[in-house]
Design an enzyme around this catalytic site. Structure first.
Site, PDB file in Angstrom:
ATOM      1  N   PHE A   1     -30.135  31.059  11.181  1.00 25.52           N
ATOM      2  CA  PHE A   1     -29.608  30.522  12.440  1.00 25.52           C
ATOM      3  C   PHE A   1     -30.424  31.003  13.644  1.00 25.52           C
ATOM      4  CE2 PHE A   1     -25.364  30.280  10.033  1.00 25.52           C
ATOM      5  CZ  PHE A   1     -25.608  28.988   9.633  1.00 25.52           C
TER       6      PHE A   1
ATOM      7  N   LYS B   1     -37.428  26.668  11.329  1.00 27.27           N
ATOM      8  CA  LYS B   1     -37.702  28.098  11.188  1.00 27.27           C
ATOM      9  C   LYS B   1     -38.410  28.413   9.868  1.00 27.27           C
ATOM     10  CE  LYS B   1     -34.080  30.846  11.237  1.00 27.27           C
ATOM     11  NZ  LYS B   1     -33.143  29.836  11.171  1.00 27.27           N
TER      12      LYS B   1
ATOM     13  N   THR C   1     -40.047  26.341   7.922  1.00 24.80           N
ATOM     14  CA  THR C   1     -41.354  25.687   7.946  1.00 24.80           C
ATOM     15  C   THR C   1     -42.355  26.526   8.736  1.00 24.80           C
ATOM     16  OG1 THR C   1     -40.199  23.567   7.864  1.00 24.80           O
ATOM     17  CG2 THR C   1     -42.508  23.507   8.498  1.00 24.80           C
TER      18      THR C   1
ATOM     19  N   ARG D   1     -35.149  33.460   2.029  1.00 21.18           N
ATOM     20  CA  ARG D   1     -33.904  33.435   1.263  1.00 21.18           C
ATOM     21  C   ARG D   1     -33.931  32.290   0.247  1.00 21.18           C
ATOM     22  NH1 ARG D   1     -29.452  32.691   5.571  1.00 21.18           N
ATOM     23  NH2 ARG D   1     -31.068  31.433   6.516  1.00 21.18           N
TER      24      ARG D   1
ATOM     25  N   TRP E   1     -46.349  21.703  10.137  1.00 14.58           N
ATOM     26  CA  TRP E   1     -45.656  20.658   9.377  1.00 14.58           C
ATOM     27  C   TRP E   1     -46.655  19.572   8.956  1.00 14.58           C
ATOM     28  CZ3 TRP E   1     -44.634  15.499   9.214  1.00 14.58           C
ATOM     29  CH2 TRP E   1     -43.542  15.093   8.436  1.00 14.58           C
TER      30      TRP E   1
ATOM     31  N   PHE F   1     -43.772  18.023  17.446  1.00 17.98           N
ATOM     32  CA  PHE F   1     -43.367  16.676  17.022  1.00 17.98           C
ATOM     33  C   PHE F   1     -44.239  15.665  17.772  1.00 17.98           C
ATOM     34  CE2 PHE F   1     -39.876  18.972  15.411  1.00 17.98           C
ATOM     35  CZ  PHE F   1     -39.078  18.152  14.619  1.00 17.98           C
TER      36      PHE F   1
ATOM     37  N   ALA G   1     -25.444  33.570   7.302  1.00 12.16           N
ATOM     38  CA  ALA G   1     -25.892  34.274   8.506  1.00 12.16           C
ATOM     39  C   ALA G   1     -24.786  34.430   9.547  1.00 12.16           C
ATOM     40  CB  ALA G   1     -27.077  33.551   9.125  1.00 12.16           C
TER      41      ALA G   1
ATOM     42  N   LYS H   1     -27.339  19.380   4.397  1.00 13.62           N
ATOM     43  CA  LYS H   1     -28.544  20.014   4.905  1.00 13.62           C
ATOM     44  C   LYS H   1     -29.808  19.596   4.162  1.00 13.62           C
ATOM     45  CE  LYS H   1     -30.023  24.655   6.154  1.00 13.62           C
ATOM     46  NZ  LYS H   1     -29.825  26.057   5.906  1.00 13.62           N
TER      47      LYS H   1
END
Length: 564
Positions: free
Chosen positions: A309, A79, A81, A102, A417, A389, A281, A113
């Protein structure tokens, strides 16, 4: 195609090789802000003067774009990215754009994470600074929180004139680290001079109500007012005792004065970004600060922001709490999906995600479909971004397009990405086109006058696919007390697992006719919402068996290594 797991460079290596511009130059060239309106923290970070922000009040607002996602999985959705890549891409196609994110918490950064500044060639920099102490905002929030905690216990020590019931103190201490040993403690041990022993608790800083207030306040006066309205505990007669009753809110505001100024940084492509605030969140509303978002809307034609999230948590709270309170009107929602996450929701184990499975993509599409349909209920146009991907096959991607076509929305592949803004230009063109064409009919899901119980039930039935909500008599009585105590007009902030529409994290896809049990209800008097806790929600995480911290180090050249 690029492979998001076999890239020749790690995120930190890409970030360290970035060609950053001095932040005063980014501010002047991209936003027309003079250097005397900034407070630089080194060469590449700066805070924006609150006095300057006030001068922007009469400027027209730009267009607000929300980036959200399908239900998270261990496979990751990307998200942040996507938010960064879309912002860079919009700038590439000639739209003056800012992004609003954030700030990352140190706890997850050293835990499981890793960093939270985007990834690959869609990052905000300086990445190591942002992920570590940054400009000290979280430290200030933690100290303000703990000043209040100290003043509560000090008030009791010196006679307790307000009659606080020590069994009913609800204000907790915080630390910005995953530390399970602090979840449940006893404080004031040691004898008469150390106070009265009582059970106490620590949360992680991002779960503090001070963080939620920090991100919802519109100016310093509003910040101070909200801090004063924090409920710290109750008397034996169950009357609330507020932070303002012990005269803590003024000093708390002083501690937050500098932190409250939005932080300006840049993307890898030297586009401006605000990174400010970072509430949980699930226990809070999971969005960056209202002040940063509203300021960005005055400075740019397009503003891209994200909510934490999946859309059932972050987007719902962005739309029902943040936008309602701040008078924001988003123009479009971008829902991030990956083939990998769709396959996991279709029942595929993480180890088997590399194998083509069109059937699982179709079954996992139920999760994506519900999120899309939910966002439409808020009156928002929706676009699905397929975060690319290298293992994705054409048949799998076509299956997602088919799912989206049936919903009447576009699904756009995006390779930000691997290729930065250039990889997201198709997505940017589609987002710009939908804003020009449709216009938003945004409205919150429920109105202020609806009773608190009915607000929670509305979200559970309308968005989670639930049959209804249940609670034992004690919790129902708490709903009644809050409704009658003057908190009934508050929006609700539902705290539940991020891994499912239900309260069972193992229930993937789009479960229906489940029941949502409400375990506890809390009022956030300063943040001005009521938290309904459903299932087990952790406000102080623990470190995993092998924390990310094990691999973080500094090398002989003085460079930080191992940070994601």
């Amino acid at each position: 195609m690029t492979d998001q797991h076999a890239h020749p460079k790690s995120d930190i290596e890409i970030a360290q090789a970035a060609s950053m511009k001095r932040i005063v130059d980014v501010a002047e060239n991209s936003l027309g802000i003079d250097s005397d309106k900034l407070e630089p923290y080194g060469h590449y970070k700066a805070k924006l003067s609150l006095d300057y922000i006030k001068t922007l009040a009469d400027k027209p607002d730009g267009k607000l774009i929300l980036v959200t996602a399908m239900t998270p999985t261990p496979a990751g959705e990307g998200k942040t990215t996507t938010t960064v890549g879309l912002g860079d891409a919009l700038n590439r196609i000639g739209k003056k754009t800012m992004i609003c994110l954030r700030e990352p918490s140190l706890g997850p950064c050293f835990g499981m994470k890793g960093g939270a500044a985007g990834g690959g060639y869609a990052q905000v920099v300086p990445m190591t600074d942002i992920n570590l102490h940054f400009t000290g905002d979280f430290h200030a929030i933690g100290v303000a929180n703990n000043l209040l905690a100290a003043m509560v216990d000090n008030h009791i020590y010196w006679g307790n004139q307000l009659g606080l019931d020590e069994r009913r103190i609800i204000w907790r201490r915080v630390v910005d680290m995953n530390d399970r040993a602090l979840r449940n403690i006893v404080n004031s041990l040691g004898g008469i001079s150390d106070g009265f022993p009582r059970e106490d608790h620590f949360d992680i800083t991002v779960a503090s109500e001070v963080m939620a207030i920090f991100c919802l306040a519109t100016d310093i006066d509003d910040l101070k007012r909200r801090l004063g309205n924090i409920i710290v505990g109750y008397t034996r007669e169950k009357s609330p005792v507020y932070a303002k009753d012990i005269d803590a809110h003024g000093a708390m505001t002083v501690l937050l004065k500098d932190a409250f100024q939005p932080n300006l940084v840049q993307t890898l492509e030297n586009n401006p970004a605000f990174i400010h605030g970072g509430p949980f969140a699930n226990i809070a509303h999971g969005c960056n600060s209202v002040l940063a978002t509203k300021t960005a809307l005055k400075l740019a034609d397009y503003v891209v922001t994200e909510a934490g999230f999946g859309a059932d948590l972050g987007a719902e709270k962005f739309l029902d709490i943040k936008c309602r309170k701040a008078g924001l009107k988003p123009e479009v929602a971008v829902v991030v999906a990956t083939i990998r996450a769709l396959k996991m929701h279709g029942g595929v184990a993480k180890g088997d995600l590399g194998t083509e499975n069109v059937k699982a993509v179709a079954e996992g599409g139920e999760n994506l479909s519900r999120h899309v349909e939910n966002l439409k209920k808020f009156g928002l146009p929706v676009i699905v971004a397929i975060n690319k991907f290298s293992a994705d096959t054409e048949d799998e991607v076509n299956q997602v397009r088919q799912v989206c076509a049936e919903l009447g929305v576009d699904a756009i592949e995006s390779d930000h990405w691997g290729n930065g803004g250039a990889g997201a230009e198709d997505l940017a063109q589609s987002v710009a086109a939908i804003i020009d064409k449709n216009g938003s009919n945004y409205a919150p899901l429920y109105n202020d006058a609806l009773p608190l119980w009915d607000k929670v039930r509305t979200v559970a039935q309308t968005l989670y696919g639930a049959q209804g909500i249940i609670a034992d008599q004690k919790v129902r009585n708490q709903f009644k007390e809050l409704q009658e105590g003057g908190f009934g007009h508050y929006p609700v902030c539902i705290a539940k697992t991020q891994y499912s529409f239900s309260t069972d994290p193992n229930l993937k896809g789009a479960p229906s006719n489940h029941v949502v049990p409400i375990r506890e209800i809390r009022v956030a008097g300063g943040a001005e919402f009521v938290v309904a806790v459903c299932g087990d929600i952790m406000t102080m995480p623990g470190l995993p068996r092998v924390p990310a911290a094990n691999s973080i180090d500094i090398n002989d050249e003085g460079e930080i290594i191992g940070l994601f």
